[in-house]
Design a protein around this motif. Sequence first.
Motif, mmCIF file in Angstrom:
data_model
loop_
_atom_site.group_PDB
_atom_site.id
_atom_site.type_symbol
_atom_site.label_atom_id
_atom_site.label_comp_id
_atom_site.label_asym_id
_atom_site.label_seq_id
_atom_site.Cartn_x
_atom_site.Cartn_y
_atom_site.Cartn_z
ATOM 1 N N THR A 175 39.199 20.914 43.137
ATOM 2 C CA THR A 175 38.505 19.630 43.178
ATOM 3 C C THR A 175 38.800 18.812 41.941
ATOM 4 O OG1 THR A 175 36.560 20.557 42.149
ATOM 5 C CG2 THR A 175 36.544 20.440 44.559
ATOM 6 N N PHE A 176 38.682 17.466 42.040
ATOM 7 C CA PHE A 176 38.987 16.604 40.914
ATOM 8 C C PHE A 176 37.779 16.318 40.042
ATOM 9 C CE2 PHE A 176 42.897 15.700 43.064
ATOM 10 C CZ PHE A 176 43.755 15.600 41.993
ATOM 11 N N GLY A 177 37.985 16.046 38.768
ATOM 12 C CA GLY A 177 36.918 15.736 37.820
ATOM 13 C C GLY A 177 37.098 16.481 36.535
ATOM 14 N N ALA A 178 38.099 16.193 35.772
ATOM 15 C CA ALA A 178 38.420 16.986 34.575
ATOM 16 C C ALA A 178 37.641 16.513 33.359
ATOM 17 C CB ALA A 178 39.909 16.894 34.288
ATOM 18 N N SER A 179 37.251 17.482 32.500
ATOM 19 C CA SER A 179 36.715 17.128 31.183
ATOM 20 C C SER A 179 37.885 17.171 30.218
ATOM 21 C CB SER A 179 35.640 18.134 30.767
ATOM 22 O OG SER A 179 36.203 19.391 30.541
ATOM 23 N N THR A 180 38.068 16.125 29.447
ATOM 24 C CA THR A 180 39.265 16.003 28.623
ATOM 25 C C THR A 180 38.936 16.162 27.157
ATOM 26 O OG1 THR A 180 38.971 13.632 28.527
ATOM 27 C CG2 THR A 180 40.370 14.476 30.291
ATOM 28 N N MET A 181 39.989 16.435 26.376
ATOM 29 C CA MET A 181 39.792 16.710 24.959
ATOM 30 C C MET A 181 40.402 15.633 24.075
ATOM 31 S SD MET A 181 38.055 19.459 25.182
ATOM 32 C CE MET A 181 38.094 20.177 23.553
ATOM 33 N N SER A 182 41.714 15.436 24.194
ATOM 34 C CA SER A 182 42.340 14.444 23.324
ATOM 35 C C SER A 182 43.429 13.711 24.080
ATOM 36 C CB SER A 182 42.950 15.135 22.098
ATOM 37 O OG SER A 182 43.899 16.106 22.504
ATOM 38 N N SER A 183 43.492 12.403 23.895
ATOM 39 C CA SER A 183 44.463 11.589 24.608
ATOM 40 C C SER A 183 45.859 11.814 24.042
ATOM 41 C CB SER A 183 44.078 10.109 24.488
ATOM 42 O OG SER A 183 45.016 9.306 25.170
ATOM 43 N N CYS A 184 46.836 12.007 24.956
ATOM 44 C CA CYS A 184 48.205 12.224 24.520
ATOM 45 C C CYS A 184 49.150 11.941 25.662
ATOM 46 C CB CYS A 184 48.392 13.650 24.011
ATOM 47 S SG CYS A 184 48.100 14.888 25.296
ATOM 48 N N GLN A 185 50.422 11.929 25.362
ATOM 49 C CA GLN A 185 51.452 11.737 26.374
ATOM 50 C C GLN A 185 52.613 12.672 26.051
ATOM 51 O OE1 GLN A 185 51.721 9.415 29.244
ATOM 52 N NE2 GLN A 185 49.509 9.535 28.969
ATOM 53 N N LYS A 186 52.322 13.948 25.907
ATOM 54 C CA LYS A 186 53.345 14.930 25.596
ATOM 55 C C LYS A 186 54.054 15.369 26.878
ATOM 56 C CE LYS A 186 52.106 18.360 22.961
ATOM 57 N NZ LYS A 186 51.517 19.667 22.563
ATOM 58 N N THR A 187 55.362 15.484 26.794
ATOM 59 C CA THR A 187 56.148 15.932 27.948
ATOM 60 C C THR A 187 56.847 17.246 27.617
ATOM 61 O OG1 THR A 187 56.517 13.696 28.768
ATOM 62 C CG2 THR A 187 58.061 15.373 29.493
ATOM 63 N N LYS A 188 56.777 18.201 28.560
ATOM 64 C CA LYS A 188 57.446 19.486 28.428
ATOM 65 C C LYS A 188 58.288 19.748 29.671
ATOM 66 C CE LYS A 188 54.006 21.814 25.499
ATOM 67 N NZ LYS A 188 53.134 23.031 25.390
ATOM 68 N N THR A 189 59.167 20.740 29.574
ATOM 69 C CA THR A 189 59.993 21.145 30.715
ATOM 70 C C THR A 189 59.912 22.659 30.864
ATOM 71 O OG1 THR A 189 61.529 19.317 30.324
ATOM 72 C CG2 THR A 189 62.299 21.114 31.731
ATOM 73 N N THR A 190 59.645 23.111 32.086
ATOM 74 C CA THR A 190 59.548 24.550 32.321
ATOM 75 C C THR A 190 60.923 25.208 32.193
ATOM 76 O OG1 THR A 190 59.866 24.322 34.722
ATOM 77 C CG2 THR A 190 57.618 24.223 33.899
ATOM 78 N N GLU A 191 60.933 26.447 31.747
ATOM 79 C CA GLU A 191 62.194 27.186 31.640
ATOM 80 C C GLU A 191 62.774 27.482 33.017
ATOM 81 O OE1 GLU A 191 61.806 30.657 29.265
ATOM 82 O OE2 GLU A 191 61.030 29.583 27.508
ATOM 83 N N ILE A 226 61.066 21.907 35.666
ATOM 84 C CA ILE A 226 60.076 20.894 36.030
ATOM 85 C C ILE A 226 59.622 20.172 34.767
ATOM 86 C CG2 ILE A 226 57.836 20.440 37.090
ATOM 87 C CD1 ILE A 226 58.099 23.102 38.580
ATOM 88 N N GLU A 227 59.784 18.883 34.742
ATOM 89 C CA GLU A 227 59.316 18.086 33.601
ATOM 90 C C GLU A 227 57.890 17.636 33.884
ATOM 91 O OE1 GLU A 227 60.494 13.772 32.327
ATOM 92 O OE2 GLU A 227 61.946 15.160 31.410
ATOM 93 N N TYR A 228 56.956 18.032 33.015
ATOM 94 C CA TYR A 228 55.554 17.676 33.243
ATOM 95 C C TYR A 228 54.983 16.984 32.014
ATOM 96 C CZ TYR A 228 54.681 22.193 30.845
ATOM 97 O OH TYR A 228 54.653 23.256 29.961
ATOM 98 N N THR A 229 54.065 16.050 32.279
ATOM 99 C CA THR A 229 53.498 15.215 31.219
ATOM 100 C C THR A 229 52.003 15.436 31.109
ATOM 101 O OG1 THR A 229 55.172 13.508 31.567
ATOM 102 C CG2 THR A 229 53.151 12.848 30.430
ATOM 103 N N TYR A 230 51.531 15.654 29.878
ATOM 104 C CA TYR A 230 50.104 15.763 29.615
ATOM 105 C C TYR A 230 49.506 14.360 29.502
ATOM 106 C CZ TYR A 230 50.433 20.770 28.599
ATOM 107 O OH TYR A 230 50.613 22.121 28.693
ATOM 108 N N ILE A 231 48.671 13.991 30.448
ATOM 109 C CA ILE A 231 47.901 12.744 30.330
ATOM 110 C C ILE A 231 46.786 12.964 29.309
ATOM 111 C CG2 ILE A 231 46.609 10.991 31.582
ATOM 112 C CD1 ILE A 231 49.611 11.410 32.399
ATOM 113 N N GLU A 232 46.183 14.127 29.369
ATOM 114 C CA GLU A 232 45.230 14.598 28.364
ATOM 115 C C GLU A 232 45.564 16.060 28.092
ATOM 116 O OE1 GLU A 232 42.987 12.740 26.882
ATOM 117 O OE2 GLU A 232 43.014 10.963 28.170
#
Length: 308
Positions: free
Chosen positions: A14-30, A34-40
């Motif tokens: 279900t949707f409704g996340a509690s967030t900690m710190s705003s960021c836009q970090k991008t990582k790629t799985t080994e 898959i390139e994924y971006t942290y909205i928070e």
Amino acid sequence: MKNNKSLLAILVLTFGASTMSSCQKTKTTEKDAIEYTYIEEGSEKAPNGNFVLYNLEIATSTDSIIYTTIDQPFPGYLMANDTLTPQNGMDEIFLSLRKGDSINFQSTAKVIFNGNQPAFLKEDDMVKVKLGAFDVKTDSAMQAFYQEAMMAEQAKSAERAKTLLVEEAKTIEAYVADKGLTASKTENGLYYVIEQEGTGEATTPGTTMHVNYAGYLLDGTLFDTSLPEVAKANNIFNEDRPYEPLPVNVGMGQVIPGWDEGLLLLKKGSKAKFIIPSPLAYGEAGAGALIPGNSILVFDVEVTDVQK
């Protein structure tokens, strides 16, 4: 309660996340790249044996929703375990989830669904994913959370059933009129026609009845029968199954509620037709591929034997 299966199989959220710190970090799985971006980005890592609760939405490249947890009674979860080895890129993302993480990414349907994508998707179709981890719970807290969620869902389901019984009564009455039937209705909403009276004592709960039957959807589609000639006539005959009367311990919850109630009205030798609204049949879930959810069912039944 514990679940160590591949994380790709856990898509109940279900949707409704509690967030900690705003960021836009991008990582790629080994694996699978898959390139994924942290909205928070969260910071609380679940201890081994605890559960991470998360939310999920999967959509096509044109934002048509394939799967969402908004209408699900229970969120997705996984048990934290440092010893698990990721089998693919999706596993890497899920295993790294921390409370407060909000992640967006996209990849091919083959990668997202691990080759088990829905039939309407091609392997190379792009799929968008939104994922958010919103809580961490101990095993005991998870059990309590689950019980509370299930009780709430059961209450909602009961209310929906009341509404369906009223709505489906209109459909059944139109069906009865169209077929020229003279049907009676029980207080619970079962419609029935006694086509042949039986003999013997009135049936009581716990009585074992042996019943021949043929079950149909309201449109006349046969989905099951104990009668070989009926199965053959409707092209569903199966040589590997026995065709014989079904033994039923009546009134004990062994069969759908419509049957339990209807059989109590019959005796040895009785023939009847049951028109069963979906809440007294297989409800919202349906039964396999042949009985969709919220299906009104019609049964022709004959009691061949009774054992008190």
